[in-house]
Design a protein around this motif. Sequence first.
Motif, short mmCIF file in Angstrom:
data_model
loop_
_atom_site.label_atom_id
_atom_site.label_comp_id
_atom_site.label_asym_id
_atom_site.label_seq_id
_atom_site.Cartn_x
_atom_site.Cartn_y
_atom_site.Cartn_z
N ALA A 244 0.82 -1.21 0.00
CA ALA A 244 0.00 0.00 0.00
C ALA A 244 0.85 1.27 0.00
N ILE A 245 2.10 1.14 0.40
CA ILE A 245 2.97 2.31 0.48
C ILE A 245 3.60 2.66 -0.87
N LEU A 246 3.39 1.81 -1.85
CA LEU A 246 3.98 2.03 -3.17
C LEU A 246 3.15 3.03 -3.98
N SER A 247 3.81 4.00 -4.57
CA SER A 247 3.14 4.93 -5.49
C SER A 247 2.89 4.21 -6.81
N LYS A 248 2.18 4.87 -7.70
CA LYS A 248 1.88 4.27 -9.00
C LYS A 248 3.16 3.89 -9.74
N GLU A 249 4.15 4.78 -9.76
CA GLU A 249 5.40 4.48 -10.45
C GLU A 249 6.24 3.47 -9.68
N ASP A 250 6.15 3.49 -8.35
CA ASP A 250 6.88 2.51 -7.55
C ASP A 250 6.43 1.09 -7.87
N VAL A 312 7.65 13.55 -5.84
CA VAL A 312 6.49 14.16 -5.19
C VAL A 312 5.54 13.09 -4.62
N GLU A 313 5.46 11.94 -5.27
CA GLU A 313 4.53 10.89 -4.85
C GLU A 313 5.17 9.89 -3.87
N VAL A 332 22.36 23.90 -2.63
CA VAL A 332 21.92 22.57 -3.05
C VAL A 332 21.11 22.68 -4.33
N ILE A 333 21.45 21.89 -5.34
CA ILE A 333 20.71 21.85 -6.60
C ILE A 333 19.57 20.85 -6.44
N TYR A 334 18.33 21.34 -6.54
CA TYR A 334 17.17 20.51 -6.23
C TYR A 334 16.48 20.02 -7.49
N HIS A 335 16.23 18.69 -7.52
CA HIS A 335 15.51 18.06 -8.62
C HIS A 335 14.23 17.44 -8.04
N GLU A 336 13.08 18.02 -8.32
CA GLU A 336 11.83 17.45 -7.85
C GLU A 336 11.12 16.75 -9.01
N LEU A 337 10.81 15.50 -8.82
CA LEU A 337 10.22 14.67 -9.87
C LEU A 337 8.71 14.55 -9.63
N PRO A 338 7.88 15.19 -10.45
CA PRO A 338 6.45 15.36 -10.15
C PRO A 338 5.62 14.09 -10.07
N THR A 339 6.02 13.03 -10.77
CA THR A 339 5.21 11.80 -10.75
C THR A 339 5.92 10.63 -10.09
#
Length: 363
Positions: A244-250, A312-313, A332-339
Amino acid sequence: MAAGTTGVAASAPRAGAAMSGAAKKLPLALLVFFSALLYTQIQPPPSKIPGTPGGPPVTAPRTRLRDGRHLAYLESGVPKEKAKYKIIFVHGFDCCRHDVLNVSQALLEELGIYLLSFDRPGYAESDAHPARTEKSISLDVAELADNLRLGPKFHLIGFSMGGEIMWSCLRYIPHRLAGVAILAPVGNYWWSGFPPDVVREAWHVQFPQDQRAVWIAHHLPWLTHWWNTQTLFRGSSVKHGDPAILSKEDRLVAHKFMERPYKEQVRQQGEHDSLHRDMMIGFGTWDWSPLEMQNPFAGAEEEVKVHLWHGVEDLYVPVQLSRYISKKLPWVIYHELPTAGHLFPVADGMPDVIVKSLLLGDE
């Protein structure tokens, strides 16, 4: 007759006093009994030491540290004598040296990368470190590099709990670092500098059972082993692999962890010195906070970049903490991955993207 009756009457108070004294001692005896029972329940079993009778066998190359402990390691990529770049990878919770970032062989050879991963203390074939702290693991990394003769500087990549360790390396061994990539790092809700609303939002992303496990690791660390092995209440979703802790992409990549042929080796020394101690340190009380760090490379002759990546997910490690840290630390160079969820570093092609960003500055 009168004398006999008097004797019996005289003995009655003495009997009553004895019974009263026993009654007073009973609660104390019960307290001692249940305290001893509780103590035996919360005490973790002794670790199974690799290479000793009854312990797991040693199959990996290991290096001996100054304090006598051993770290097991795995080398890949080009030979270190010919390498242009040397990278040490620090694995996450419930993982081991084999869970190294799966960089393509083509990129390893093209850029001349030597890649080193190791079992953190208490995992797989590295000796446990009962006195482990957030500082000691960074010193282990530096000593590992010295023992394997990697030179004065190297790059670091850390994932999840290994990502949190990157902050300690930045604090204690910045002079050894040529660049750092921090992937989906665990955040400590009690680090000073987090606004209450940020902590509250991140806290409620977690499942209730994970909130309880984290709360106990911080406030009642001596109960961490018992809580994570008892069956009365639901335990940590992360530890028990709750889907249940897995996101869609996980869900698309989770099989890479489920099908690991070496999975049983990860916890083979016991869960306390690996999983539970990870929780006690990661969510424990730190004497400092990453949010208050100054750029450790300010004024350095060579530019050293620090990259922070987060999905993000992510339901394992809420993104809110990394997002706020990136705002507080402009270096710090930040990379946020939306999905993306938590397992994005194992997605096809992503390891090459991360490494190229770290070494070449590709965004």
